[in-house]
Write a protein that holds these residues in place. Structure first.
Motif, mmCIF file in Angstrom:
data_model
loop_
_atom_site.group_PDB
_atom_site.id
_atom_site.type_symbol
_atom_site.label_atom_id
_atom_site.label_comp_id
_atom_site.label_asym_id
_atom_site.label_seq_id
_atom_site.Cartn_x
_atom_site.Cartn_y
_atom_site.Cartn_z
ATOM 1 N N TRP A 24 11.007 24.831 50.780
ATOM 2 C CA TRP A 24 12.136 24.237 50.024
ATOM 3 C C TRP A 24 12.404 25.276 48.961
ATOM 4 N N SER A 25 11.001 26.030 48.502
ATOM 5 C CA SER A 25 11.016 27.042 47.376
ATOM 6 C C SER A 25 11.960 28.380 47.949
ATOM 7 N N MET A 26 11.999 28.559 49.357
ATOM 8 C CA MET A 26 12.733 29.794 49.942
ATOM 9 C C MET A 26 13.979 29.724 49.540
ATOM 10 N N LYS A 172 18.049 27.784 54.707
ATOM 11 C CA LYS A 172 17.750 29.151 55.048
ATOM 12 C C LYS A 172 16.756 29.366 56.084
ATOM 13 N N ASP A 173 17.005 30.172 57.036
ATOM 14 C CA ASP A 173 16.285 30.166 58.131
ATOM 15 C C ASP A 173 15.143 30.996 57.776
ATOM 16 N N PRO A 174 13.689 30.583 57.877
ATOM 17 C CA PRO A 174 12.778 31.523 57.487
ATOM 18 C C PRO A 174 12.256 32.314 58.591
ATOM 19 N N SER A 176 10.561 32.812 62.423
ATOM 20 C CA SER A 176 9.194 32.440 63.476
ATOM 21 C C SER A 176 9.383 30.849 63.645
ATOM 22 N N PRO A 177 10.655 30.367 64.126
ATOM 23 C CA PRO A 177 10.695 29.044 64.353
ATOM 24 C C PRO A 177 9.880 28.245 65.105
ATOM 25 N N MET A 178 9.299 28.919 66.156
ATOM 26 C CA MET A 178 8.115 28.345 67.182
ATOM 27 C C MET A 178 7.008 28.243 66.341
ATOM 28 N N LEU A 179 6.590 29.114 65.661
ATOM 29 C CA LEU A 179 5.151 29.005 64.858
ATOM 30 C C LEU A 179 5.420 27.939 63.707
ATOM 31 N N PHE A 180 6.429 27.825 63.126
ATOM 32 C CA PHE A 180 6.937 26.742 61.888
ATOM 33 C C PHE A 180 6.892 25.331 62.614
#
Length: 770
Positions: A24-26, A172-174, A176-180
């Motif tokens: 959320w902070s991102m 906001k796409d961070p 590395s979707p697979m890792l997260f």
């Protein structure tokens, strides 16, 4: 619950809350680690306090108020950590606090992510979503309730924690979707199973979770296509899936068309560009427009870069072409409906769409329109020279350039519609070719027109300019430094003249239109380009997200031996306008960063933080169509979703508390009577025929015959407790769940939902007489 299990649950909650709060902070740039730590610490302390209250010997009449106070203290801590002044939390400050939050919720609809703008209240409001959700989750997971009510409340808490993560990553796409996603899967599995598993069960469960994660990676990769299975942001219950369409000619009136941050295009490009939709080559005495016959009369005026490359070395309209200025760019249409292909600079080739490039960079589709999901790739040529290269451009222009110093102005005392005079100002630097007579005629017409002051200003600004580049810079600097950005401009008979001398404020149409007009008045070839500013770069996907907020207008100036170069005289909006969600383009980005420095190296993509706080170019044109969606990252709707989840969770918590209180009021034969009546009602709702004369023994036999022994055991326990409460206990939560499962299996279609409604968790809510 044992002390070890409780400790484990507290640790899992803290880890889950920290994971979600971090994402959320991102949503804001440079989040404060102290704020993150305070948010998680306050939620964890609340969870611990609620757990201790649940195990305390205090009477219930004290436990519930103390628990509510702990939750309220956590919310207050979240407000203070986000920067809300303590005085605003007092009753005397509630009105001001509500006004600030309302203002911020309006402004957040137009921001880029992560937010890095000047409005501190928008930043605070975004950050407040995290303490709201984690405090709600803490209250749901650890609220002091009866044991049978804990499991559904923990399920609701899990939903709140997942929402904390999901809303953030949707906005906001961070990367590395697979890792997260794998980490989220591990947290969910631990939340559901870890406190109740031991030894070999833990190892088996961990192996299962790991296997599922590994299996999901290739499946998710294969299913993650360019187009969504279901685009929830653009769904319309009325079946209307029109995109946004634009009318590109200048209008200059006050802007009143809706802008919601809708994503129009996704652009994959190695560098930022202004995305051109059309070139406005004509000035009719009032406004800039694209003449309908321009494309026909301009065919062949300029040789495209591709044809030059095929022909080999030789003369070219732009001089020797620079391969660094040739680009291949891919566009994906999201919510734009267009008959003009959006490109960059001079588009000379198109793959993926049947279109006809023209010499000014406007590319017309041969038929139909581009709609959502269409994609195409262009080859374009866009000069990006250094200031030194532009200052060193040779004097003189070819004959075809004269059309770019042509303007129409009304004669004195006549309207633009009834008495325009079309004249060509001799191009600057053409020496004798300019002709003293032609120059004198142009000066006489301009001096006697309603644009006399504009002509005088243009001459004054460029009088001491040694080169064409110096003259262009002088005009651009004057506009950037002298006039204010404002979308609420009045209607005027001569909008550009009024902008320069009466109103002294406007948006991109006024700034670009005035600059191009003044340059033509002093013989410098110029035209207006319309389309979109660069948008926001996602470093994770490598694409620029172009929204309706990025619609914009700028100026292109022709330099001999170089070609058409982009200039943008529109300043950024002041802080007040930015706070109100109004839009302009970041003048520093437009005027400097997107062009090369003196070294001539390729421009670097703008950082998201650079773009996030800058007002966008949402000021150009009226929409001629409507979009059914907002493609903004998480506009106010997602923030309101967080608030809604918190309110729903609070309502659920209150309902469970009331239900528990009423159930505690039942005892002995009253509790048994209430549960028997509930069972009879539930069977009737599920379509069973149960006679009022049926005894408990008969009910037990009927259940065993139709639903199995687990259902019958519930009735057996009720029968035993009904006639001798001292001899045993009423059916427990496990037996209640077993009854619900057995009845759901026997109920057929939608059986699980029907039985959940008929036999909700927690037991009957009020005494009933059998």
């Amino acid at each position: 619950m044992t002390a070890g299990a409780l400790t484990l649950r507290l640790l899992l909650f803290t880890a889950f809350a920290a994971y979600g709060t971090l994402h959320w902070s991102m949503l804001v740039s440079a989040p404060s680690p102290e704020v993150l730590a305070a948010t998680v610490a306050a939620a964890a302390a609340t969870a611990l306090g609620l757990a201790l209250l649940d195990r305390s010997p205090l009477p219930r009449r004290l436990v519930v108020p103390l628990a509510a106070a702990a939750v309220l203290a956590s919310l207050v801590a979240g407000l203070l950590a986000a920067g809300v002044a303590p005085r605003l939390l007092l009753p005397s400050g509630w009105s001001e606090l509500a006004d600030q939050l309302d203002h911020a919720l309006v402004g957040v609809q137009t921001v880029d992510w992560p937010y890095d703008g000047p409005d501190v209240w928008i930043r605070r409001t975004i950050l407040l979503g995290a303490p709201l959700l984690v405090t709600t989750a803490a209250a749901l997971a650890f609220w002091p309730v009866e044991p049978e009510m804990r499991r559904p409340l923990r399920g609701a808490a899990l939903v709140a924690l997942i929402a904390l993560y999901a809303i953030a990553v949707t906005t906001k796409d961070p990367g590395s979707p697979m890792l997260f996603g794998a980490l989220l899967l591990a947290l969910i599995a631990a939340w559901l199973w870890l406190p109740r598993r031991r030894g070999r069960e833990l190892a088996t469960g961990a192996a299962v979770v790991l296997a599922v994660a590994l299996l999901a990676v290739p499946i998710a990769t294969a299913l993650d296509g360019e187009r969504p299975w279901f685009d929830y942001r653009s769904w319309s219950p009325f079946g209307d899936d029109r995109g946004i369409a634009f009318g590109w000619d200048h209008r200059y009136g006050p802007l009143d068309w809706p802008r919601q941050g809708t994503t129009l295009l996704r652009v994959r490009s190695e560098s930022p560009h202004y995305w051109k939709a059309a070139t406005l080559n004509g000035f009719d005495g009032i406004r800039w427009y694209r003449p309908l016959d321009y494309e026909a009369r301009d065919v062949g005026a300029e040789l495209p870069f591709e044809r030059y490359a095929r022909a080999g070395p030789g003369p070219w309209r732009y001089g020797e072409p620079n391969e660094d200025w040739a680009h291949r760019i891919r566009f994906t249409v999201k919510s734009l409906s267009t008959e003009l292909l959006v490109g960059a600079g001079l588009t000379y080739d198109v793959d993926g769409a049947a279109a006809m490039p023209s010499a000014d960079g406007t590319t017309q589709l041969l038929s139909g329109t581009l709609e959502r999901g269409d994609s195409y790739t262009i080859d374009s040529y866009e000069p990006n020279p250094s200031p030194a290269e532009m200052a060193g451009a040779p004097d003189g222009y070819p004959d075809w350039v004269e059309r770019y110093t042509e303007i129409s102005v009304p004669a004195g005392g006549m309207s633009a519609q009834t008495g325009p005079s079309t004249l060509v100002v001799p191009p600057r630097g053409n020496g004798a070719a300019r002709g003293e007579r032609a120059e004198a005629e142009a000066e006489a017409v301009l001096a006697g027109s309603p644009y006399a002051r504009t002509y005088t200003l243009a001459r004054t600004l460029t009088a001491g300019s040694a080169t064409v580049y110096d003259a262009v810079e002088d005009v651009e600097s004057h506009l950037l430094e002298t006039y204010d950005y404002d979308e609420r401009v009045p209607e005027r008979a001569y909008p550009l003249e009024s902008f320069l001398f009466e109103d002294r404020r406007g948006y991109c149409q006024q700034f670009s239109g005035a600059m191009a007009l003044m340059l033509r008045m002093v013989g410098i070839p110029a035209r207006v380009a319309v389309g979109f500013s660069p948008g926001t770069l996602s470093r994770d996907t490598g694409e620029y997200r172009v929204r309706d907020l990025d619609a914009h207008s700028w100026v292109e100036v022709y330099f001999a031996g170089i070609g058409w170069v982009t200039f943008d005289p529109t300043p950024r909006a002041d802080e007040t306008e930015a706070n109100a969600g109004l839009a302009g383009v970041d003048g520093s980005l437009a005027a400097g960063r997107i062009r090369q420095g003196s070294s001539g190296s390729a421009p670097a993509p703008p950082d998201e933080a650079d773009r996030a706080g800058a007002p966008q170019g949402a000021d150009a044109f009226a929409q001629t169509g409507s979009a059914q969606s907002s493609g903004s990252g998480a506009p106010v709707s997602l923030l309101l979703l967080a608030v809604g989840l918190g309110a729903l969770a609070a309502a659920s918590l209150a309902a469970f508390a009331i239900r528990a209180r009423r159930r505690r009021a039942l005892g002995g034969e009253h509790l048994a009577a209430a549960e028997i009546a509930e069972l009879r009602d539930a069977l009737a709702r599920l379509g069973w025929e149960v006679s009022p004369a049926t005894t408990l023994l008969g009910l037990e036999r009927q259940l065993e015959a139709k639903a199995g022994p687990l259902a019958a055991s519930y009735a057996r326990a009720l029968r035993s407790y009904r006639f001798d409460p001292r001899a045993g206990q009423p059916p427990g939560p496990a037996q209640r769940r077993a009854l619900r499962g057995a009845l759901a299996t026997a109920a057929g279609r939608l059986g699980r939902l029907r039985t959940l409604i008929a036999i909700p968790p927690g037991g009957p809510s009020a005494p009933r007489r059998s």
